[in-house]
Design an enzyme around this catalytic site. Structure first.
Site, PDB file in Angstrom:
ATOM      1  N   SER A   1    -103.966  67.178  55.544  1.00  0.00           N
ATOM      2  CA  SER A   1    -102.544  67.567  54.855  1.00  0.00           C
ATOM      3  C   SER A   1    -102.646  67.313  52.913  1.00  0.00           C
ATOM      4  O   SER A   1    -102.730  68.349  52.703  1.00  0.00           O
ATOM      5  CB  SER A   1    -101.977  65.556  55.050  1.00  0.00           C
ATOM      6  OG  SER A   1    -100.266  65.723  55.188  1.00  0.00           O
TER       7      SER A   1
ATOM      8  N   HIS B   1     -99.154  65.313  63.557  1.00  0.00           N
ATOM      9  CA  HIS B   1     -99.377  65.926  62.940  1.00  0.00           C
ATOM     10  C   HIS B   1    -100.961  64.435  62.086  1.00  0.00           C
ATOM     11  O   HIS B   1    -102.212  64.972  61.549  1.00  0.00           O
ATOM     12  CB  HIS B   1     -98.979  65.485  61.604  1.00  0.00           C
ATOM     13  CG  HIS B   1     -98.964  65.838  60.115  1.00  0.00           C
ATOM     14  ND1 HIS B   1     -99.850  67.364  59.629  1.00  0.00           N
ATOM     15  CD2 HIS B   1     -99.170  65.246  59.209  1.00  0.00           C
ATOM     16  CE1 HIS B   1    -100.261  66.782  58.446  1.00  0.00           C
ATOM     17  NE2 HIS B   1    -100.246  66.061  57.886  1.00  0.00           N
TER      18      HIS B   1
ATOM     19  N   ASP C   1     -98.955  69.753  66.027  1.00  0.00           N
ATOM     20  CA  ASP C   1     -98.680  69.609  64.466  1.00  0.00           C
ATOM     21  C   ASP C   1     -97.514  70.079  64.531  1.00  0.00           C
ATOM     22  O   ASP C   1     -97.398  71.666  64.170  1.00  0.00           O
ATOM     23  CB  ASP C   1     -99.508  69.551  64.055  1.00  0.00           C
ATOM     24  CG  ASP C   1     -99.561  69.484  62.372  1.00  0.00           C
ATOM     25  OD1 ASP C   1     -98.461  68.615  61.762  1.00  0.00           O
ATOM     26  OD2 ASP C   1    -100.399  69.692  61.486  1.00  0.00           O
TER      27      ASP C   1
END
Length: 386
Positions: free
Chosen positions: A156, A355, A322
């Site tokens: 991320s 995610h 995601d």
């Protein structure tokens, strides 16, 4: 392949280092001095060739693996990834986890004392960028005597830092591991971040960012911000499987605005818990750092041109569910690198967790990372565990 997965790192103590030399920031301001808190796992070899930097995502910290030394005894946020016999094997690698500037877990940030006033910085702390973090991390590497990292990795927001390392210091890393990340946020992602920030800024207890002096916390705004963010971290399938339309502690609707569905109760719990340990000024700055990141800004939006300076190998992973940083964002990075004949490994993993999958121990995902680090170990002469 090393299979000693029963070994553990045990209790890990954080370390702190102060830097007196000013750090010029992308926003035009500078920090006259700053501190970074970090942890290390494993041993740095004599050649100093086995160091791995792990960069954290928005609400994480330097505590990557092992058990924290404080009374809470919290396990590291990537403990399933880093440790003896794990995909990033600390029997071979010297792993460094660092808390970024602007965070609220020990490194210099809004909760730190402003030397000019003797009070917490609060909203006077400057806005920081991914590049600012990388520049500060490079100073930590200098302090540790690490000229070149074997790898810089993160998921991320951490993946953005790994990508920035490859561009800002192309000769100081062999491998960038970019997981569930992107080279720039979409308009939708920026929109989610702005709604979350407005929830904080409009909380009466925010008090223009100087709430510390009044002994209050903008818990309501921070809780709502976390709820918004948390929704984007989960996939629709994952939420359906975990919660569906199940009611919370009852068999029929009460027709009111209290949590009636399990998902409502879950989100409120996550938000309220978050508001007890995270700093609102930090949340504002970290989401802005996400928004600002765009290596292609200097090349007129041309990501391929922006990647021309990279020299290291890349391992990139995305997850099919995601929707915050979907696989297409990773493929965009892969295409830009392949245009320069870069050494790129890419895995698109079918995982149900959205995610947040980058934090999970999905077997295909972990096998990919393990393979990447096994190959790296051979390249830098570390050998592969039996």
């Amino acid at each position: 392949m090393n299979t000693s997965t029963t070994a553990e790192l045990g209790v890990v103590h954080p370390q702190r280092v102060s830097f007196a030399e000013p750090l010029a920031l992308d926003c035009g301001r500078q920090l006259e001095g700053f501190e970074l808190v970090y942890e290390t796992y494993g041993q740095l070899n004599a050649e100093r060739s086995n160091a791995v930097l792990v960069c954290h995502a928005l609400n994480a910290s330097h505590h990557v693996a092992g058990i924290s030394a404080d009374a809470a005894a919290v396990r590291g946020w990537w403990d399933n990834m880093v440790g003896p016999g794990k995909p990033v094997d600390t029997d071979r690698y010297f792993v460094v986890g660092v808390n970024n500037l602007g965070s609220c877990f020990g490194s210099t940030g809004p909760t730190s004392t402003n030397p000019a006033t003797g009070e917490p910085y609060g909203s006077d702390f400057p806005l920081v960028t991914v590049n600012d973090w990388v520049q500060a991390q490079a100073r930590l590497a200098d302090h540790l005597g690490i000229d070149c990292f074997a790898a810089v990795m993160g998921g991320s927001l951490g993946g953005m830092q790994a990508l920035q390392w490859a561009l800002a210091f192309p000769e100081r890393l062999r491998l960038a591991v970019v997981i569930a990340s992107t080279a720039r946020l979409s308009a939708q992602n920026i929109a989610f971040n702005e709604v979350a920030r407005r929830a904080i800024l409009n909380d009466p207890d925010f008090r223009s960012g100087h709430f510390y002096r009044d002994g209050v916390v903008p818990r309501l705004g921070l809780s709502v911000a976390r709820m918004i963010g948390h929704i984007t971290y989960l996939s629709d399938d994952d939420m359906a499987q975990k919660f569906g339309r199940a009611l919370q502690g009852k068999t029929q609707l009460d027709y009111n605005f209290e949590p009636e569905f399990e998902i409502e109760s879950y989100l409120r719990y996550q938000g309220e818990k978050f508001s007890t340990y995270f700093d609102a000024n930090t949340y504002l700055r970290l989401t802005k750092a996400l928004d600002y990141f765009d290596p292609a800004q200097s090349t007129g939006g041309d990501l391929t041109a922006a990647m021309a300076n990279a020299r290291c190998a890349f391992a990139i992973a995305s997850f099919t569910t995601d929707w915050r940083f979907p696989p297409e964002r990773s493929r965009e990075i892969v295409r830009a690198l392949m245009a320069h004949r870069a050494d790129v490994s890419y895995a698109e993993i079918d995982a149900p967790h959205g995610h947040d999958a980058f934090l999970m121990d999905h077997p295909v995902y972990h096998r990919f990372v393990r393979t990447v680090f096994d190959r790296l170990a051979t390249q830098v002469g570390l050998g592969v565990g039996a």
